[in-house]
Write a protein that holds these residues in place. Sequence first.
Motif, short mmCIF file in Angstrom:
data_model
loop_
_atom_site.label_atom_id
_atom_site.label_comp_id
_atom_site.label_asym_id
_atom_site.label_seq_id
_atom_site.Cartn_x
_atom_site.Cartn_y
_atom_site.Cartn_z
N ASP A 144 -10.12 -0.64 10.78
CA ASP A 144 -11.07 -0.95 9.71
C ASP A 144 -10.52 -0.51 8.36
O ASP A 144 -10.56 -1.26 7.39
N TYR A 145 -9.98 0.71 8.29
CA TYR A 145 -9.43 1.21 7.03
C TYR A 145 -8.25 0.36 6.55
O TYR A 145 -8.18 -0.03 5.39
N VAL A 146 -7.31 0.08 7.45
CA VAL A 146 -6.12 -0.67 7.07
C VAL A 146 -6.49 -2.10 6.70
O VAL A 146 -5.94 -2.67 5.75
N ASP A 147 -7.45 -2.69 7.42
CA ASP A 147 -7.90 -4.04 7.09
C ASP A 147 -8.51 -4.07 5.68
O ASP A 147 -8.27 -5.00 4.91
N LYS A 148 -9.27 -3.04 5.34
CA LYS A 148 -9.86 -2.97 4.00
C LYS A 148 -8.78 -2.82 2.93
O LYS A 148 -8.86 -3.44 1.86
N VAL A 149 -7.75 -2.03 3.21
CA VAL A 149 -6.62 -1.89 2.27
C VAL A 149 -5.93 -3.24 2.09
O VAL A 149 -5.60 -3.65 0.98
N HIS A 150 -5.72 -3.96 3.21
CA HIS A 150 -5.04 -5.25 3.17
C HIS A 150 -5.83 -6.25 2.34
O HIS A 150 -5.29 -6.93 1.46
N TYR A 188 -0.30 -5.28 6.45
CA TYR A 188 -0.23 -6.36 7.45
C TYR A 188 0.54 -5.88 8.68
O TYR A 188 0.10 -6.09 9.82
N LEU A 189 1.68 -5.25 8.46
CA LEU A 189 2.48 -4.75 9.59
C LEU A 189 1.72 -3.68 10.37
O LEU A 189 1.77 -3.67 11.60
N ALA A 190 1.02 -2.81 9.67
CA ALA A 190 0.23 -1.78 10.36
C ALA A 190 -0.86 -2.41 11.22
O ALA A 190 -1.16 -1.92 12.32
N LEU A 191 -1.43 -3.52 10.76
CA LEU A 191 -2.47 -4.20 11.54
C LEU A 191 -1.92 -4.82 12.82
O LEU A 191 -2.69 -5.13 13.73
N GLN A 192 -0.60 -5.00 12.90
CA GLN A 192 0.02 -5.56 14.10
C GLN A 192 0.31 -4.50 15.16
O GLN A 192 0.82 -4.80 16.23
N PRO A 205 5.20 -3.85 -6.09
CA PRO A 205 4.53 -2.81 -5.30
C PRO A 205 3.27 -3.32 -4.59
O PRO A 205 2.96 -2.88 -3.48
N MET A 206 2.55 -4.26 -5.22
CA MET A 206 1.36 -4.82 -4.55
C MET A 206 1.77 -5.58 -3.29
O MET A 206 1.11 -5.47 -2.25
N ASN A 207 2.85 -6.35 -3.38
CA ASN A 207 3.33 -7.07 -2.19
C ASN A 207 3.76 -6.10 -1.11
O ASN A 207 3.57 -6.36 0.08
N ALA A 208 4.35 -4.97 -1.50
CA ALA A 208 4.74 -3.96 -0.52
C ALA A 208 3.50 -3.38 0.17
O ALA A 208 3.49 -3.23 1.41
N ILE A 209 2.47 -3.08 -0.58
CA ILE A 209 1.23 -2.55 0.00
C ILE A 209 0.62 -3.56 0.97
O ILE A 209 0.24 -3.22 2.10
N ILE A 210 0.54 -4.81 0.52
CA ILE A 210 -0.03 -5.87 1.36
C ILE A 210 0.81 -6.05 2.62
O ILE A 210 0.28 -6.15 3.74
N GLY A 211 2.12 -6.08 2.47
CA GLY A 211 3.02 -6.27 3.61
C GLY A 211 2.96 -5.13 4.60
O GLY A 211 2.91 -5.35 5.81
N MET A 212 2.95 -3.90 4.11
CA MET A 212 2.88 -2.74 5.00
C MET A 212 1.53 -2.69 5.72
O MET A 212 1.45 -2.35 6.91
#
Length: 191
Positions: free
Chosen positions: A26-32, A13-17, A4-11
């Motif tokens: 800023d929010y998504v970068d902090k989550v990543h 990352y994709l959202a940042l694209q 699940p952590m890899n899924a959060i990191i991956g999603m």
Amino acid sequence: IRTPMNAIIGMAYLALQTPLSPQQRDYVDKVHRAGRNLLGIINDILDFSKVEAGKMVLEVAPFGLDDVLADVAGVVGFKAEEKGLELLFDARGDVPRTLLGDSLRLCQVITNLAGNAVKFTPEGEVVVQVAQVSRTAQAVELHVCVRDTGIGMTAEQVGRLFHSFSQADTSTSRQFGGTGLGLAICKQLVG
């Protein structure tokens, strides 16, 4: 735990694209970033548990030393560059470039040592040096040294350095982050 952590990191990352407002980015970068940090802590705890339980098995396979050092540079180099530090690698000429052992765990140990050096060095350089200590027809003993121009430590801090959940002092976990497990894992892997 890792999936699940890899899924959060991956999603993240994709959202940042994708196109995002500055606040969303800023929010998504902090989550990543927080996800990557949490995954690092999870990996440390799982590795520590394996080592403590005697379940850590070291692989024995051929690998290239230069590949391991390149991987270390890839992981640690960005943070060093971000801080304006010079990250240098010095593998002496007599060090064999093809070895037999566990390249992943060797990389883990050197990355942890170099990463700590970068973390605690505000300016100057971090040098990773590999030298041959002895060599027979069946084995080679290498000495890996990580030297930096960092903040230094007292003798008392050095005494606590490789103990589980221990850091140089209690304020370092707030200022620099970390779990205090990385060096304890490294000590056990090397042992």
